[in-house]
Design an enzyme around this catalytic site. Sequence first.
Site, PDB file in Angstrom:
ATOM      1  N   HIS A 114      10.034   5.030  -3.528  1.00 26.19           N
ATOM      2  CA  HIS A 114       9.520   4.402  -2.319  1.00 26.19           C
ATOM      3  C   HIS A 114       9.281   2.909  -2.542  1.00 26.19           C
ATOM      4  CE1 HIS A 114       6.596   6.089  -5.006  1.00 26.19           C
ATOM      5  NE2 HIS A 114       5.670   5.249  -4.566  1.00 26.19           N
ATOM      6  N   ARG A 115       8.625   2.577  -3.661  1.00 19.89           N
ATOM      7  CA  ARG A 115       8.339   1.169  -3.956  1.00 19.89           C
ATOM      8  C   ARG A 115       9.641   0.416  -4.236  1.00 19.89           C
ATOM      9  NH1 ARG A 115       4.677   1.977  -7.186  1.00 19.89           N
ATOM     10  NH2 ARG A 115       3.036   1.850  -5.639  1.00 19.89           N
TER      11      ARG A 115
ATOM     12  N   ASP B 241       0.871  -1.157   0.000  1.00 18.06           N
ATOM     13  CA  ASP B 241       0.000   0.000   0.000  1.00 18.06           C
ATOM     14  C   ASP B 241       0.912   1.211   0.000  1.00 18.06           C
ATOM     15  OD1 ASP B 241      -2.591   1.084  -0.184  1.00 18.06           O
ATOM     16  OD2 ASP B 241      -2.559   1.623   1.922  1.00 18.06           O
TER      17      ASP B 241
ATOM     18  N   GLY C 205      -0.426   7.424 -11.311  1.00 25.37           N
ATOM     19  CA  GLY C 205      -0.789   8.081 -10.049  1.00 25.37           C
ATOM     20  C   GLY C 205      -0.313   9.520 -10.010  1.00 25.37           C
ATOM     21  N   TYR C 206       0.367   9.872  -8.930  1.00 25.75           N
ATOM     22  CA  TYR C 206       0.837  11.242  -8.714  1.00 25.75           C
ATOM     23  C   TYR C 206       2.202  11.510  -9.357  1.00 25.75           C
ATOM     24  CZ  TYR C 206      -2.812  11.568  -5.103  1.00 25.75           C
ATOM     25  OH  TYR C 206      -4.015  11.593  -4.433  1.00 25.75           O
TER      26      TYR C 206
END
Length: 190
Positions: A176-177, A68, A149-150
């Site tokens: 991040h991922r 998430d 996404g962003y």
Amino acid sequence: MKLVFATNNFNKIKEVQALIPKTIQLLSLRDIGCEEDIPETSNTIEGNAQQKANYIKEKYGYDCFADDTGLEVEALQGAPGVYSARYAGEAKDADANMNKLLLELDNHKNRNAQFKTVIALELNNTSHMFTGICEGEITKNKRGNKGFGYDPIFLPKDYEKTFAELPLSIKNKISHRGKAIAQLISYLTT
């Protein structure tokens, strides 16, 4: 080793597939016949990742991992956070989410933000969590056509291009991922 990645998001699968060693066969939800929407009812990123991983393990019996992700904006006290995908409504419309965020930040000088991904792994009847964070800021305009996404409004720290302008090979190293997946891979291969 076979592992289910508990997502039907093709973009996430593509990013993770590029990072996972060939010794690990990555299965999608479609590959295991999971067509339903997995509940994400936790009020934390960690809770949602764990909820999705538990769902696949309990309902389908596969070792799996789920992630998430949330975009946390300093001037908005961490919003949209756990609600990032549904920030502008249940339709999960990326353009609407970005437009809402840009509008809310219109009069803010502080545009600091971070992406946070949490991966929950269910393997051999044990649970593990891995967290990746990428700091940066929100641009004033959308830039680039890669990613999802962003990505068009997120400018990672020490870079002059948004995630949507960077090649996937660079994004995967700094995102991040990518950071959370690197921890997952390290755990699986040691």
